[in-house]
Design a protein around this motif. Structure first.
Motif, PDB file in Angstrom:
ATOM      1  N   ASN A 152      -2.540   5.192   5.193  1.00 44.80           N
ATOM      2  CA  ASN A 152      -1.096   5.398   5.275  1.00 44.80           C
ATOM      3  C   ASN A 152      -0.496   5.673   3.908  1.00 44.80           C
ATOM      4  O   ASN A 152       0.400   6.505   3.776  1.00 44.80           O
ATOM      5  CB  ASN A 152      -0.400   4.197   5.931  1.00 44.80           C
ATOM      6  N   ASP A 155      -1.426   9.242   3.096  1.00 47.46           N
ATOM      7  CA  ASP A 155      -0.607  10.161   3.891  1.00 47.46           C
ATOM      8  C   ASP A 155       0.800  10.274   3.313  1.00 47.46           C
ATOM      9  O   ASP A 155       1.342  11.364   3.190  1.00 47.46           O
ATOM     10  CB  ASP A 155      -0.519   9.701   5.346  1.00 47.46           C
ATOM     11  N   GLU A 156       1.380   9.120   2.937  1.00 46.99           N
ATOM     12  CA  GLU A 156       2.730   9.139   2.366  1.00 46.99           C
ATOM     13  C   GLU A 156       2.750   9.895   1.046  1.00 46.99           C
ATOM     14  O   GLU A 156       3.655  10.670   0.780  1.00 46.99           O
ATOM     15  CB  GLU A 156       3.237   7.709   2.153  1.00 46.99           C
TER      16      GLU A 156
END
Length: 170
Positions: A152, A155-156
């Motif tokens: 995550n 991805d961010e």
């Protein structure tokens, strides 16, 4: 189980001993994700399984440029023997004296027993807790939650970078 620090909280900085003559300061790792794995004791069966698993998945953590740090209230000599016995390739930090001071800052200390909770924290590159999890003492929390949190973060970062590039092109 205690209510450990939640995602979105700035991770409290600390300096702890890695060896009798070497210390590590958390803020020196800014710019890369950090995994803090608090655990009760070096030689307990569940802890041994947990750190051995993390040692095996270390290459996956490194793919995300993450630094793994184990933390317990054991002293540096105990950590050294445990790390040697388990052939660990990541530092074990001694939250030894004052006992549990860092674990207390993360609300991950069991004062009645004098040990750390089995608590995991993934910190983003700015030193903010992106994910935290407290497992029952007798349960190995595994690595899936850590890997999901790191993915995550990636991805961010990728999404943010793409947005910035698209914004600058206009």
């Amino acid at each position: 189980m205690s209510s450990i620090l939640a995602a979105g909280t700035a991770a409290p900085d600390f300096t702890l001993r890695v060896t009798p003559d070497q210390s590590l300061t958390l803020s020196n790792l800014r710019g890369r994700p950090v995994i803090l794995a608090f655990y009760p004791a070096d030689w307990s069966p569940v802890c041994g399984d947990q750190v051995t698993l993390y040692n095996e998945v270390l290459p996956e953590f490194h793919k995300h440029k993450a630094e793994l740090l184990g933390v317990s209230v054991d002293g540096v000599w105990c950590h050294a023997a445990f790390a040697r016995d388990r052939r660990l390739h990541f530092p074990l930090l001694a939250d030894f004296e004052p006992k549990g001071e860092v674990a207390r800052k993360y609300s991950a200390y069991r004062a009645n027993e004098g040990i750390c909770e089995r608590a995991l924290f993934v910190l983003d590159r700015q030193g903010v807790i992106a994910w935290s999890y407290c497992s029952p003492i007798a349960v190995n929390p595994g690595a899936d939650g850590i890997i999901d949190a790191l993915e995550n973060l990636t991805d961010e970062t990728n999404g943010h970078g793409q947005f910035e590039n698209a914004h600058h092109e206009k």
